[in-house]
Scaffold this active site. Structure first.
Site, PDB file in Angstrom:
ATOM      1  N   GLU A 149      18.785  32.707  34.346  1.00 56.70           N
ATOM      2  CA  GLU A 149      19.993  33.223  33.696  1.00 56.70           C
ATOM      3  C   GLU A 149      20.349  32.330  32.501  1.00 56.70           C
ATOM      4  O   GLU A 149      20.424  31.111  32.640  1.00 56.70           O
ATOM      5  CB  GLU A 149      21.143  33.203  34.707  1.00 56.70           C
ATOM      6  CG  GLU A 149      22.420  33.796  34.166  1.00 56.70           C
ATOM      7  CD  GLU A 149      23.539  33.803  35.212  1.00 56.70           C
ATOM      8  OE1 GLU A 149      23.757  32.772  35.877  1.00 56.70           O
ATOM      9  OE2 GLU A 149      24.199  34.846  35.349  1.00 56.70           O
ATOM     10  N   CYS A 187      27.758  38.241  34.335  1.00 55.74           N
ATOM     11  CA  CYS A 187      26.828  38.026  35.451  1.00 55.74           C
ATOM     12  C   CYS A 187      25.818  39.167  35.560  1.00 55.74           C
ATOM     13  O   CYS A 187      24.674  38.964  35.930  1.00 55.74           O
ATOM     14  CB  CYS A 187      27.602  37.887  36.743  1.00 55.74           C
ATOM     15  SG  CYS A 187      28.771  39.217  36.991  1.00 55.74           S
ATOM     16  N   GLU A 241      29.821  35.719  44.836  1.00 60.07           N
ATOM     17  CA  GLU A 241      29.350  36.564  43.716  1.00 60.07           C
ATOM     18  C   GLU A 241      28.706  35.618  42.722  1.00 60.07           C
ATOM     19  O   GLU A 241      29.407  34.851  42.058  1.00 60.07           O
ATOM     20  CB  GLU A 241      30.532  37.287  43.059  1.00 60.07           C
ATOM     21  CG  GLU A 241      31.291  38.220  43.961  1.00 60.07           C
ATOM     22  CD  GLU A 241      30.505  39.461  44.315  1.00 60.07           C
ATOM     23  OE1 GLU A 241      29.512  39.767  43.636  1.00 60.07           O
ATOM     24  OE2 GLU A 241      30.886  40.125  45.299  1.00 60.07           O
ATOM     25  N   LYS A 279      41.958  28.581  42.605  1.00 59.99           N
ATOM     26  CA  LYS A 279      41.621  27.558  41.619  1.00 59.99           C
ATOM     27  C   LYS A 279      40.823  28.211  40.499  1.00 59.99           C
ATOM     28  O   LYS A 279      39.671  28.602  40.674  1.00 59.99           O
ATOM     29  CB  LYS A 279      40.793  26.420  42.232  1.00 59.99           C
ATOM     30  CG  LYS A 279      40.763  25.243  41.265  1.00 59.99           C
ATOM     31  CD  LYS A 279      39.526  24.391  41.332  1.00 59.99           C
ATOM     32  CE  LYS A 279      38.317  24.912  40.641  1.00 59.99           C
ATOM     33  NZ  LYS A 279      38.361  24.946  39.175  1.00 59.99           N
TER      34      LYS A 279
HETATM   35  P1  NAD Z   1      30.382  27.443  37.924  1.00 62.13           P
HETATM   36  O1  NAD Z   1      29.673  27.603  39.207  1.00 62.13           O
HETATM   37  O2  NAD Z   1      30.047  26.291  37.072  1.00 62.13           O
HETATM   38  O3  NAD Z   1      31.951  27.341  38.169  1.00 62.13           O
HETATM   39  C1  NAD Z   1      32.656  28.358  38.843  1.00 62.13           C
HETATM   40  C2  NAD Z   1      33.865  27.758  39.507  1.00 62.13           C
HETATM   41  O4  NAD Z   1      33.434  26.848  40.509  1.00 62.13           O
HETATM   42  C3  NAD Z   1      34.792  26.972  38.582  1.00 62.13           C
HETATM   43  O5  NAD Z   1      36.130  27.235  38.922  1.00 62.13           O
HETATM   44  C4  NAD Z   1      34.444  25.531  38.911  1.00 62.13           C
HETATM   45  O6  NAD Z   1      35.511  24.632  38.678  1.00 62.13           O
HETATM   46  C5  NAD Z   1      34.143  25.634  40.396  1.00 62.13           C
HETATM   47  N1  NAD Z   1      33.325  24.552  40.944  1.00 62.13           N
HETATM   48  C6  NAD Z   1      32.349  23.832  40.338  1.00 62.13           C
HETATM   49  N2  NAD Z   1      31.853  22.903  41.192  1.00 62.13           N
HETATM   50  C7  NAD Z   1      32.510  23.059  42.367  1.00 62.13           C
HETATM   51  C8  NAD Z   1      32.432  22.419  43.633  1.00 62.13           C
HETATM   52  N3  NAD Z   1      31.590  21.413  43.881  1.00 62.13           N
HETATM   53  N4  NAD Z   1      33.241  22.849  44.622  1.00 62.13           N
HETATM   54  C9  NAD Z   1      34.087  23.872  44.409  1.00 62.13           C
HETATM   55  N5  NAD Z   1      34.236  24.498  43.230  1.00 62.13           N
HETATM   56  C10 NAD Z   1      33.445  24.107  42.215  1.00 62.13           C
HETATM   57  O7  NAD Z   1      30.203  28.810  37.139  1.00 62.13           O
HETATM   58  P2  NAD Z   1      30.751  29.187  35.670  1.00 62.13           P
HETATM   59  O8  NAD Z   1      29.908  28.456  34.684  1.00 62.13           O
HETATM   60  O9  NAD Z   1      32.227  29.033  35.623  1.00 62.13           O
HETATM   61  O10 NAD Z   1      30.463  30.750  35.620  1.00 62.13           O
HETATM   62  C11 NAD Z   1      29.238  31.276  35.248  1.00 62.13           C
HETATM   63  C12 NAD Z   1      28.466  31.760  36.448  1.00 62.13           C
HETATM   64  O11 NAD Z   1      29.242  32.682  37.192  1.00 62.13           O
HETATM   65  C13 NAD Z   1      27.211  32.508  36.062  1.00 62.13           C
HETATM   66  O12 NAD Z   1      26.129  32.108  36.862  1.00 62.13           O
HETATM   67  C14 NAD Z   1      27.571  33.962  36.342  1.00 62.13           C
HETATM   68  O13 NAD Z   1      26.479  34.778  36.571  1.00 62.13           O
HETATM   69  C15 NAD Z   1      28.481  33.843  37.504  1.00 62.13           C
HETATM   70  N6  NAD Z   1      29.353  35.021  37.634  1.00 62.13           N
HETATM   71  C16 NAD Z   1      29.084  35.942  38.624  1.00 62.13           C
HETATM   72  C17 NAD Z   1      29.863  37.100  38.745  1.00 62.13           C
HETATM   73  C18 NAD Z   1      29.567  38.127  39.819  1.00 62.13           C
HETATM   74  O14 NAD Z   1      30.387  38.996  40.048  1.00 62.13           O
HETATM   75  N7  NAD Z   1      28.438  38.071  40.508  1.00 62.13           N
HETATM   76  C19 NAD Z   1      30.924  37.317  37.868  1.00 62.13           C
HETATM   77  C20 NAD Z   1      31.170  36.370  36.886  1.00 62.13           C
HETATM   78  C21 NAD Z   1      30.374  35.223  36.781  1.00 62.13           C
END
Ligand code: NAD
Length: 492
Positions: A385, A286, A252, A177
């Site tokens: 962050e 990230c 992650e 997804k």
């Molecule tokens: P997010 O947590 O808002 O969303 C990530 C994903 O989770 C999306 O696909 C979203 O639809 C899904 N999601 C949201 N609520 C959910 C739920 N209740 N159940 C299941 N899935 C759900 O994050 P974002 O805003 O898309 O991305 C930014 C974040 O990602 C930042 O905190 C960043 O640091 C982190 N990130 C980490 C890495 C790493 O390798 N550590 C890499 C890239 C991004």
């Protein structure tokens, strides 16, 4: 663009007619719509993945056979490099050269895991030495089953590859997804695996919102493993569901990574890596080194040079020539970053440069590169962050203080150190409580090396052989081959 889900090797009409708009962040215009998948769509996808795992050929193929598919996927991605890079620019806003890196790395990730899939043929069984005569034992690596992958919007296709490639190499089947903000290259990946002839149900792609499609995926009984990249709050929700159902997880998550610069560092080198460390991908990284610590005697000169360079950065749409800073990904993220800067200022931080929309941009989620100073160690802006082109910078006096400040965080994804003194770099690198440490640089990422965080930045490691192990179970097979009785049961 396809308005269906990719399930069981076919493009399937979504259950609900609801759709999600895909917006180009450079001009705020909608240019596509994708289905808002629901629990029934997810159920169909998980069922397809389950059947493909339990009854299909995929987990039983040799590693070399699976590698053939992964190589083919890499080949098709490379053939479509320019088109996919342009799609990523429109969807995410990033500058074209960075999008091209992402897509090249995506192909490279499939190639790399093709190599590891081949190695699995030789390495999936190992002898276990036992002290007891008459017994022999082996440890087997087997695919974990059906994986559910949920990814963010900052590196859309690359984050998909970091999960799909090792999962397929291991022999798992998967439901992916993508983020609702940037779903298009994941859908393109479905077209690509289809062209590569991947057996039906091995990879399924369902678009949708997190609380609907995402939540349904993490809660589905047919999923054995959850692989997630995204924010800490969502990671925490996923972990709660996984705890309830005892599902294997890898997470992650976010970061607030420090970059410690000692006063013997070359100032121009430091500025170059600082700029890259916080402004590439608009700071939506990230591992971005967003907390900078500079030794006192270098601090004024370094700050001045950083501000000079930040003020010169070329801002514009990602498809324009020579752009280094594109728009942020969407309106919500833009508002979030502006609110974070305002909060920082309210708490007492000074804006050394940036902090606002650049002149001449009426449309698009553009933000000036922003350098903040004079915040306290306890301030929200220093600790949380921001996920935008915003860096907090502070002086420090000695090595001990730098390490203490660097480690004073609930995150532990990455950290960087710069000094001409190798022994000092080595000491500080080891003292950092972070999963990824860069010496004399910040950000370069290699598919061969482990990637993941300490503390609240996550659980588990992606990339390299560690990434493959995420999708493998370990089984022992112990054989008794003696003619002698075992001895516990004594016949009456
Ligand atoms: P997010 O947590 O808002 O969303 C990530 C994903 O989770 C999306 O696909 C979203 O639809 C899904 N999601 C949201 N609520 C959910 C739920 N209740 N159940 C299941 N899935 C759900 O994050 P974002 O805003 O898309 O991305 C930014 C974040 O990602 C930042 O905190 C960043 O640091 C982190 N990130 C980490 C890495 C790493 O390798 N550590 C890499 C890239 C991004």
């Amino acid at each position: 663009m396809n308005s269906k889900h990719y399930i069981d090797g076919q493009w399937i009409k979504p259950i609900s007619s609801e759709t999600i708009a895909v917006i180009n962040p450079a001009n705020e215009e909608e240019f596509a719509r994708v289905p808002a998948g629901n629990a029934q769509d997810i159920d169909a996808a998980v069922t397809a993945a389950r059947v493909a795992f339990d009854e299909g050929p995929w987990p039983k193929l040799s590693g070399a056979q699976r590698a053939g598919y992964l190589d083919k996927i890499a080949e098709i991605i490379t053939r479509r490099l320019d088109e996919l890079s342009r799609l990523e620019v429109r969807d995410n806003g990033k500058p074209y050269p960075e999008a091209k890196w992402d897509i090249e790395d995506t192909a490279g990730t499939f190639e790399f895991y093709a190599g590891l899939a081949r190695k699995l043929d030789d390495e999936s069984e190992s002898e276990v030495a036992l002290p007891e005569p008459g017994f022999s034992s082996r440890a087997l690596k087997e695919p974990i089953g059906v994986a559910g992958a949920i990814i963010p919007w900052n590196f859309p296709m690359l984050m998909a590859a970091w999960k799909v490639a090792p999962a397929l190499a291991a022999g798992c089947t998967m439901v992916l997804k993508p983020s609702e903000v940037t779903p298009l290259t994941a859908m393109a990946l479905a077209e690509i695996v289809d062209e590569a002839g991947l057996p039906p149900g091995v990879l399924n792609v369902v678009t949708g919102l997190g609380p609907d499609a995402g939540q349904a995926l993490i809660e589905h009984d047919g999923v054995d493993k959850l692989a997630f990249t995204g924010s800490v709050p969502t990671g925490s929700k996923i972990m709660a569901v996984a705890a309830r159902d005892i599902k294997n997880i890898s997470l992650e998550l976010g970061g607030k990574s420090p970059f410690v610069i000692f006063d013997d560092a070359d100032i121009e080198r430091a500025v170059e890596w600082l700029m890259f460390g916080i402004f590439w991908n608009q700071g939506q990284v990230c591992s971005a080194t967003s907390r900078v610590l500079v030794q006192e005697s270098l601090y004024p000169a370094l700050l001045q040079r950083l501000v000079e360079e930040a003020n010169k950065i070329s801002i514009g749409a990602g498809d324009e020539e020579g752009i280094l800073l594109g728009p942020l990904v969407n309106a919500a993220q833009y508002e979030k970053v502006l609110a974070a800067i305002a909060r920082g200022v309210k708490e007492g931080a000074n804006i050394a440069c940036g902090g606002d929309r650049p002149e001449g941009f009426d449309k698009g989620y553009y933000l000036q590169p922003t350098v903040l100073t004079d915040m306290s160690e306890d301030s929200w802006i220093w600790r949380e962050e921001i996920f935008g082109p915003v860096v907090c910078i502070k002086p420090f006096s000695c090595e001990e203080q730098a390490v203490k400040l660097a480690n004073d965080s609930r995150f532990g994804l990455a950290a960087a150190v710069m000094s001409k003194d190798d022994a000092r770099c080595e000491r500080v690198a080891k003292a950092f409580r972070a999963g990824i440490v860069w010496i004399n640089c910040s950000q370069p990422t290699f598919v061969e090396a482990p990637w993941g965080g300490y503390k609240q930045s996550g659980i588990g490691r992606e990339l390299g052989e560690w990434g493959l192990n995420n999708y493998l179970e370990t089984k022992q097979i112990t054989r008794f081959s003696s003619e002698e009785p075992w001895g516990w049961y004594i016949k009456p």
